[in-house]
Write an enzyme that holds these catalytic residues in place. Structure first.
Site, PDB file in Angstrom:
ATOM      1  CD  GLN A   1       5.454   6.018   2.776  1.00  0.00           C
ATOM      2  OE1 GLN A   1       5.343   4.809   2.606  1.00  0.00           O
ATOM      3  NE2 GLN A   1       5.450   6.573   3.986  1.00  0.00           N
TER       4      GLN A   1
ATOM      5  CG  ASP B   1       5.496   6.016   7.799  1.00  0.00           C
ATOM      6  OD1 ASP B   1       5.478   5.961   6.560  1.00  0.00           O
ATOM      7  OD2 ASP B   1       6.550   5.860   8.456  1.00  0.00           O
TER       8      ASP B   1
ATOM      9  CB  SER C   1       9.374   6.570   4.421  1.00  0.00           C
ATOM     10  OG  SER C   1       8.454   5.662   4.988  1.00  0.00           O
TER      11      SER C   1
END
Length: 286
Positions: free
Chosen positions: A278, A204, A228
């Site tokens: 993502q 991440d 996110s």
């Protein structure tokens, strides 16, 4: 959090019952629960309900609400299916009774089959690069506010060595590509299940930033909110996150206040070990 043992402790959840678990939070300096923490903890919860001969091969998660650092997170696992080769799990993460994240994950027994991969990019090796923290020292005297902000969010439990000079990338508009070597900054005895959880946590970092690179001159002069929205990982082959891995990221698109980015992760021998995708929110705040 400065040591690998501390991160493993955070990722290792307290068992409430056979399908319910609870975890504490890394006190992220930006004031919200770190998405990588929720990814890693959700995967840990799912793993506690899966037979030992099965390893995760993919996970797909959606971030619903920002997590509050002051409250523990409860993870509830739905044991959807246990098949002959594959196991499927669904995990819901809750705070104060409200879902903040949900994830589907699939696990598989080791099997023989066809095998191919794309080649690793030919980039500068980590031994010839400075860490992100060392690169930050170059702007300490010229941009002290940015220096303090960026230094605070750099994770000490991992060593990151950006291939491109990331301080320059964050200052000017550029192509949506970012490459960094990463590994844990310390050593511990880690099985493959925990390796997956640690990589989920680390994946991440920097990914959504890649989607911002063509727009830095605009974003740097406006208050911008990043978050996110969803995150997916495919685990292809075994690896050791205590040794250098190359995280090669790019962003094919940004639109409608959303940035999309993807990454491929290779070990030092050029073996493709994981793929990541993502989408995140990049929104100017009035």
């Amino acid at each position: 959090m400065e040591c690998i043992e501390g991160l493993i402790k955070i990722l290792t959840l307290k068992k409430i019952d056979d399908t319910t678990f609870e975890g504490e939070n890394y006190q992220a300096p930006w004031g919200r629960v770190f998405g990588g923490q929720v990814l890693g903890q959700s995967l840990h919860a799912a793993y506690q309900t899966v037979e030992k001969d099965r390893l995760a091969h993919s996970l797909h998660g959606y971030f619903i609400l920002g997590g509050d650092l002051n409250f523990p997170i409860r993870y509830e696992v739905d044991t959807i299916r246990d098949g002959g080769s594959f196991t499927t799990r669904r995990v819901v993460a809750l705070q104060n009774g409200k879902p903040i994240f949900n994830m589907s994950a699939s696990f598989q027994v080791v099997a023989d089959g066809v095998d191919h991969q794309i080649p690793m990019p030919n980039l500068i090796p980590p031994e010839k690069l400075n860490t992100s923290l060392e690169q930050l020292e170059e702007i300490k005297d010229y941009f002290p506010w940015q220096y303090e902000k960026l230094k605070a969010i750099q994770p000490k439990v991992f060593d990151f060595k950006p291939v491109e000079k990331f301080t320059a990338q964050l200052a000017k508009n550029g192509a949506p590509f970012f490459n960094t070597w990463l590994r844990t900054s310390g050593k511990a005895t880690i099985d493959m299940r925990m390796q997956h959880q640690l990589l989920a946590y680390a994946s991440d970092y920097n990914l959504l930033t890649t989607a911002s690179l063509p727009h830095r001159e605009k974003l740097n002069h406006e208050k911008t909110f990043y978050a996110s929205l969803d995150h997916a990982i495919w685990f292809h082959r075994d690896f050791d996150i205590q040794n250098w891995l190359l995280y090669a990221m790019d962003s094919p698109s940004a639109s409608n206040s959303r940035g999309f980015a993807r990454g491929t992760i290779f070990d030092r021998n050029g073996i493709l070990v994981a793929s990541v995708a993502q989408e995140g929110l990049i929104r100017q705040v009035e």
